[in-house]
Scaffold this active site. Structure first.
Site, PDB file in Angstrom:
ATOM      1  N   CYS A   1      42.854 -25.278  25.378  1.00 50.27           N
ATOM      2  CA  CYS A   1      43.682 -26.225  26.088  1.00 50.27           C
ATOM      3  C   CYS A   1      43.883 -27.526  25.120  1.00 50.27           C
ATOM      4  O   CYS A   1      43.342 -27.764  24.162  1.00 50.27           O
ATOM      5  CB  CYS A   1      43.728 -26.649  27.510  1.00 50.27           C
ATOM      6  SG  CYS A   1      42.064 -27.480  27.688  1.00 50.27           S
TER       7      CYS A   1
ATOM      8  N   ARG B   1      37.405 -24.802  24.165  1.00 48.53           N
ATOM      9  CA  ARG B   1      36.827 -24.445  25.480  1.00 48.53           C
ATOM     10  C   ARG B   1      36.539 -22.943  25.603  1.00 48.53           C
ATOM     11  O   ARG B   1      37.157 -22.294  26.649  1.00 48.53           O
ATOM     12  CB  ARG B   1      37.639 -24.815  26.609  1.00 48.53           C
ATOM     13  CG  ARG B   1      37.924 -26.285  26.589  1.00 48.53           C
ATOM     14  CD  ARG B   1      38.754 -26.565  27.675  1.00 48.53           C
ATOM     15  NE  ARG B   1      37.975 -27.046  29.011  1.00 48.53           N
ATOM     16  CZ  ARG B   1      38.347 -27.519  30.107  1.00 48.53           C
ATOM     17  NH1 ARG B   1      39.537 -28.178  30.002  1.00 48.53           N
ATOM     18  NH2 ARG B   1      37.621 -27.909  31.222  1.00 48.53           N
TER      19      ARG B   1
ATOM     20  N   ARG C   1      42.170 -22.851  34.026  1.00 48.41           N
ATOM     21  CA  ARG C   1      41.006 -22.455  33.480  1.00 48.41           C
ATOM     22  C   ARG C   1      39.831 -22.001  34.498  1.00 48.41           C
ATOM     23  O   ARG C   1      39.281 -21.050  34.155  1.00 48.41           O
ATOM     24  CB  ARG C   1      40.509 -23.229  32.348  1.00 48.41           C
ATOM     25  CG  ARG C   1      41.518 -23.624  31.368  1.00 48.41           C
ATOM     26  CD  ARG C   1      40.888 -24.380  30.086  1.00 48.41           C
ATOM     27  NE  ARG C   1      40.135 -23.233  29.151  1.00 48.41           N
ATOM     28  CZ  ARG C   1      39.060 -23.249  29.278  1.00 48.41           C
ATOM     29  NH1 ARG C   1      38.095 -23.850  30.186  1.00 48.41           N
ATOM     30  NH2 ARG C   1      38.603 -22.316  28.338  1.00 48.41           N
TER      31      ARG C   1
ATOM     32  N   ASP D   1      35.150 -37.035  31.834  1.00 52.16           N
ATOM     33  CA  ASP D   1      36.228 -37.172  32.499  1.00 52.16           C
ATOM     34  C   ASP D   1      36.770 -38.803  32.912  1.00 52.16           C
ATOM     35  O   ASP D   1      37.744 -39.010  33.565  1.00 52.16           O
ATOM     36  CB  ASP D   1      36.108 -36.532  33.945  1.00 52.16           C
ATOM     37  CG  ASP D   1      36.279 -35.074  33.616  1.00 52.16           C
ATOM     38  OD1 ASP D   1      36.745 -34.540  32.467  1.00 52.16           O
ATOM     39  OD2 ASP D   1      36.105 -34.345  34.620  1.00 52.16           O
TER      40      ASP D   1
ATOM     41  N   ILE E   1      31.754 -34.506  24.149  1.00 50.41           N
ATOM     42  CA  ILE E   1      31.827 -33.189  24.756  1.00 50.41           C
ATOM     43  C   ILE E   1      33.021 -32.303  24.474  1.00 50.41           C
ATOM     44  O   ILE E   1      32.734 -31.179  24.016  1.00 50.41           O
ATOM     45  CB  ILE E   1      31.988 -33.411  26.321  1.00 50.41           C
ATOM     46  CG1 ILE E   1      30.905 -34.382  27.007  1.00 50.41           C
ATOM     47  CG2 ILE E   1      31.884 -32.088  27.182  1.00 50.41           C
ATOM     48  CD1 ILE E   1      29.590 -33.607  26.929  1.00 50.41           C
TER      49      ILE E   1
ATOM     50  N   LYS F   1      37.914 -32.507  43.322  1.00 51.25           N
ATOM     51  CA  LYS F   1      38.796 -31.366  42.895  1.00 51.25           C
ATOM     52  C   LYS F   1      37.549 -30.264  42.152  1.00 51.25           C
ATOM     53  O   LYS F   1      37.437 -29.301  42.366  1.00 51.25           O
ATOM     54  CB  LYS F   1      39.588 -31.561  41.773  1.00 51.25           C
ATOM     55  CG  LYS F   1      40.414 -30.517  40.903  1.00 51.25           C
ATOM     56  CD  LYS F   1      41.289 -30.928  39.989  1.00 51.25           C
ATOM     57  CE  LYS F   1      40.825 -31.627  38.608  1.00 51.25           C
ATOM     58  NZ  LYS F   1      40.161 -30.372  37.895  1.00 51.25           N
ATOM     59  N   ASN F   2      36.711 -31.055  41.202  1.00 49.27           N
ATOM     60  CA  ASN F   2      35.781 -30.039  40.482  1.00 49.27           C
ATOM     61  C   ASN F   2      34.459 -29.721  41.556  1.00 49.27           C
ATOM     62  O   ASN F   2      33.825 -28.716  40.933  1.00 49.27           O
ATOM     63  CB  ASN F   2      35.166 -31.016  39.330  1.00 49.27           C
ATOM     64  CG  ASN F   2      36.263 -31.081  38.202  1.00 49.27           C
ATOM     65  OD1 ASN F   2      37.236 -30.462  38.357  1.00 49.27           O
ATOM     66  ND2 ASN F   2      35.887 -31.928  37.189  1.00 49.27           N
TER      67      ASN F   2
ATOM     68  N   ARG G   1      47.831 -32.460  38.818  1.00 47.61           N
ATOM     69  CA  ARG G   1      46.694 -31.574  39.120  1.00 47.61           C
ATOM     70  C   ARG G   1      45.417 -32.144  39.683  1.00 47.61           C
ATOM     71  O   ARG G   1      44.421 -31.481  40.063  1.00 47.61           O
ATOM     72  CB  ARG G   1      46.256 -30.862  37.584  1.00 47.61           C
ATOM     73  CG  ARG G   1      47.468 -29.805  37.339  1.00 47.61           C
ATOM     74  CD  ARG G   1      47.051 -29.158  35.931  1.00 47.61           C
ATOM     75  NE  ARG G   1      45.414 -28.902  36.128  1.00 47.61           N
ATOM     76  CZ  ARG G   1      44.624 -28.940  35.036  1.00 47.61           C
ATOM     77  NH1 ARG G   1      44.997 -29.521  33.894  1.00 47.61           N
ATOM     78  NH2 ARG G   1      43.262 -28.693  35.244  1.00 47.61           N
TER      79      ARG G   1
HETATM   80  C1  UD1 Z   1      34.098 -29.033  33.596  1.00 43.94           C
HETATM   81  C2  UD1 Z   1      35.101 -29.904  34.277  1.00 43.94           C
HETATM   82  C3  UD1 Z   1      35.842 -30.777  33.504  1.00 43.94           C
HETATM   83  C4  UD1 Z   1      34.742 -31.636  32.745  1.00 43.94           C
HETATM   84  C5  UD1 Z   1      33.780 -30.758  32.041  1.00 43.94           C
HETATM   85  C6  UD1 Z   1      32.424 -31.465  31.390  1.00 43.94           C
HETATM   86  C7  UD1 Z   1      35.684 -28.386  36.333  1.00 43.94           C
HETATM   87  C8  UD1 Z   1      36.820 -27.616  36.880  1.00 43.94           C
HETATM   88  N1  UD1 Z   1      35.894 -29.116  34.999  1.00 43.94           N
HETATM   89  O1  UD1 Z   1      34.836 -28.409  32.745  1.00 43.94           O
HETATM   90  O2  UD1 Z   1      36.486 -31.740  34.228  1.00 43.94           O
HETATM   91  O3  UD1 Z   1      35.464 -32.496  31.687  1.00 43.94           O
HETATM   92  O4  UD1 Z   1      33.289 -29.972  32.872  1.00 43.94           O
HETATM   93  O5  UD1 Z   1      31.846 -32.418  32.183  1.00 43.94           O
HETATM   94  O6  UD1 Z   1      34.729 -28.738  36.915  1.00 43.94           O
HETATM   95  N2  UD1 Z   1      31.236 -24.649  26.012  1.00 43.94           N
HETATM   96  C9  UD1 Z   1      31.103 -23.586  25.277  1.00 43.94           C
HETATM   97  N3  UD1 Z   1      30.625 -22.199  25.857  1.00 43.94           N
HETATM   98  C10 UD1 Z   1      30.933 -21.885  27.102  1.00 43.94           C
HETATM   99  C11 UD1 Z   1      31.049 -23.027  27.916  1.00 43.94           C
HETATM  100  C12 UD1 Z   1      31.236 -24.329  27.385  1.00 43.94           C
HETATM  101  O7  UD1 Z   1      30.743 -23.733  23.971  1.00 43.94           O
HETATM  102  O8  UD1 Z   1      30.643 -20.785  27.359  1.00 43.94           O
HETATM  103  C13 UD1 Z   1      31.408 -25.997  25.618  1.00 43.94           C
HETATM  104  C14 UD1 Z   1      32.898 -26.385  26.050  1.00 43.94           C
HETATM  105  O9  UD1 Z   1      33.925 -26.074  24.940  1.00 43.94           O
HETATM  106  C15 UD1 Z   1      32.682 -27.985  25.969  1.00 43.94           C
HETATM  107  C16 UD1 Z   1      31.273 -28.117  26.567  1.00 43.94           C
HETATM  108  O10 UD1 Z   1      30.468 -26.805  26.403  1.00 43.94           O
HETATM  109  O11 UD1 Z   1      32.694 -28.785  24.495  1.00 43.94           O
HETATM  110  C17 UD1 Z   1      31.296 -28.588  28.092  1.00 43.94           C
HETATM  111  O12 UD1 Z   1      32.072 -27.933  28.753  1.00 43.94           O
HETATM  112  P1  UD1 Z   1      31.839 -27.258  30.227  1.00 43.94           P
HETATM  113  O13 UD1 Z   1      30.653 -28.266  30.658  1.00 43.94           O
HETATM  114  O14 UD1 Z   1      31.748 -25.647  30.395  1.00 43.94           O
HETATM  115  O15 UD1 Z   1      33.320 -27.716  30.960  1.00 43.94           O
HETATM  116  P2  UD1 Z   1      34.161 -26.849  31.837  1.00 43.94           P
HETATM  117  O16 UD1 Z   1      33.364 -26.324  32.764  1.00 43.94           O
HETATM  118  O17 UD1 Z   1      35.032 -26.283  31.430  1.00 43.94           O
END
Ligand code: UD1
Length: 421
Positions: free
Chosen positions: A117, A122, A93, A308, A330, A22-23, A400
């Site tokens: 969420c 996030r 998201r 995850d 995380i 999925k990811n 999902r």
């Molecule tokens: C993706 C995965 C999710 C997984 C996560 C971490 C998908 C669709 N989802 O989510 O399943 O749990 O990676 O491996 O691939 N952050 C910031 N600023 C930003 C972006 C992120 O502070 O602009 C923070 C987030 O709040 C979080 C951390 O960085 O604490 C990691 O988030 P991120 O790696 O971006 O997760 P997703 O891409 O949303």
């Protein structure tokens, strides 16, 4: 609303096939916006999030054709609008992933600002700052991110991400491949799904160096073309079934999966007492009927232990011998499954972002509520090792991310069924 009814019992035994990731599929679907000719994708999982992403592409005017084997052909040449509306972004998201491709190919994007969420706040500040470094003008107005490229398009840039972000790396990589000139993304995430996206972009004609490292170098090209691409297997789905088998003292074989994307998880399963055997595209786990040992772990970006997989290991630890410690680094609110597991008789104490687990012999069935995708998977594992009937509510969270979860568990001998509620 559907529920899952699980009667806990014996060990999981048998063989199942792992679905596409999925990811990995979600960013690759967003990347189809970059191509001037149709892209054909295979091994997409049959999941609600994938359907939502396809709806998002369709509502922009993109032509999407799905055949009976879930092979999807996507032609972005028919696109009419560059907007990701609130109704779709609020349900998923990952819709934010269309921002980079829309901006770099069409020069404009209006994407509803994703909210927080269940697992945390996030933010998407790093996505936006990276695009600004490439010359984009960004405003937040009426709940929407309104982004515009400068005249002549985005410019290549060097950008250091101050936190490792999977989605941020994907969005910026997709923006950089069509930007003018050279880009360097420093402190990039290295998750296997990013490697899969980068390989797909290269098949479309992108020039990317450093794939799989934390420094991605991109030489922008003027256009990208369609290709045929097969999405990688889902390492989190695979890890979830392995964890379930370990918790139930079982023995299973997973087909169509790659052990090399799952090293940190496999090491922890071995530490828990599992015997593992891996082939080119399969993994076999055998507990030889033994109870697992509790394993301590700390989540961190790849190649460390994935967030995850944290809740599934917690469910296994709940019935393992000995005490263990699980630390989540995380997301700020990702230990929410603890309360539901304790209602089923687990002995887990929370100390900040760490869960202290004392393994118990068996859990007791109870009605429980799914709160987010992976936390729900931990409740399924708990249900499999609990005495009695566990009824899991709000399973749309599970749907999902897990294709045909009850059919796959039934194939492994579990007593699980979906009931309309
Ligand atoms: C993706 C995965 C999710 C997984 C996560 C971490 C998908 C669709 N989802 O989510 O399943 O749990 O990676 O491996 O691939 N952050 C910031 N600023 C930003 C972006 C992120 O502070 O602009 C923070 C987030 O709040 C979080 C951390 O960085 O604490 C990691 O988030 P991120 O790696 O971006 O997760 P997703 O891409 O949303």
């Amino acid at each position: 609303m559907d529920k899952l009814l699980i009667t806990g019992g014996g060990p999981l035994r048998g063989e199942i096939r792992i679905s596409g990731s999925k990811n990995s599929a979600l960013p690759i679907l967003a990347a189809t916006l970059l191509a001037e000719t149709p892209i054909s994708l295979s091994n997409l999982p049959h999941l609600n999030d994938i359907t939502t992403m396809l709806s998002l592409l369709r509502c922009m005017g993109v032509n999407v054709t799905v055949d009976e084997r879930m092979r999807v052909e996507i032609d972005a040449s028919t696109i009419r609008c560059y907007e990701a509306p609130y109704e779709l972004v609020k349900t998923m998201r990952a819709s934010i992933l269309v921002l980079g491709p829309l901006l770099s190919r069409f020069g404009e994007a209006d994407v509803s600002f994703p909210g927080g969420c269940a697992i945390g706040s996030r933010p998407v500040d790093i996505h936006l700052r990276g695009l600004e470094a490439m010359g984009a003008h960004i405003e937040v107005d009426g709940g929407y991110i309104r982004a515009r490229a400068p005249d002549g398009g985005l410019r290549g840039a060097r950008f250091l991400m101050d936190k490792v972000t999977v989605g941020g790396t994907e969005n910026l990589l997709m923006a950089a491949v069509l930007a003018n000139g050279h880009s360097v993304l420093e402190n990039a995430a290295r998750e296997p799904e990013i490697v899969d996206l980068a390989n797909c972009l290269v098949s479309m004609g992108a020039k990317i160096k450093g794939i799989g490292t934390d420094r991605l170098e991109v030489e922008g090209v003027s256009s990208l073309k369609g290709c045929e691409y097969s999405v990688m297997p889902d390492r989190i789905e695979a890890g979830t079934y392995l964890c379930a088998a370990a918790a139930t003292r079982g023995s299973i074989k997973l087909k169509d999966t790659h052990a090399d994307s799952m090293e940190s998880v496999l090491i922890k399963l071995q530490e828990a007492g599992a015997e593992l055997e891996v082939g080119e595209n399969w993994i076999r786990l055998d507990m030889h009927g033994q109870r697992p040992q509790g394993v301590s772990l700390r989540t961190a970006p790849h190649p460390a232990f994935p967030t995850d997989m944290q809740s599934q290991f917690m469910a296994m630890n709940a019935v393992a011998s000995g005490a263990s410690k699980v630390t989540e680094t995380i997301f700020e609110n990702r230990l929410i499954q603890v309360h539901e597991l304790n209602r089923m008789g687990a002995n887990i104490a929370l100390e900040g972002n760490t869960a202290l687990i004392t393994g118990v012999e068996r859990l007791k069935a109870a009605p429980v509520m799914a709160s987010d995708l992976r936390a729900s998977a931990s409740l399924v594992i708990a249900g499999l090792v609990a005495d009695g009937e566990t009824l899991i509510d709000r399973i749309y969270h599970i749907d999902r991310g897990y294709e045909c979860i009850e059919e796959k568990l039934q194939l492994l001998g579990a007593d699980i069924r979906r009931v309309a509620g």
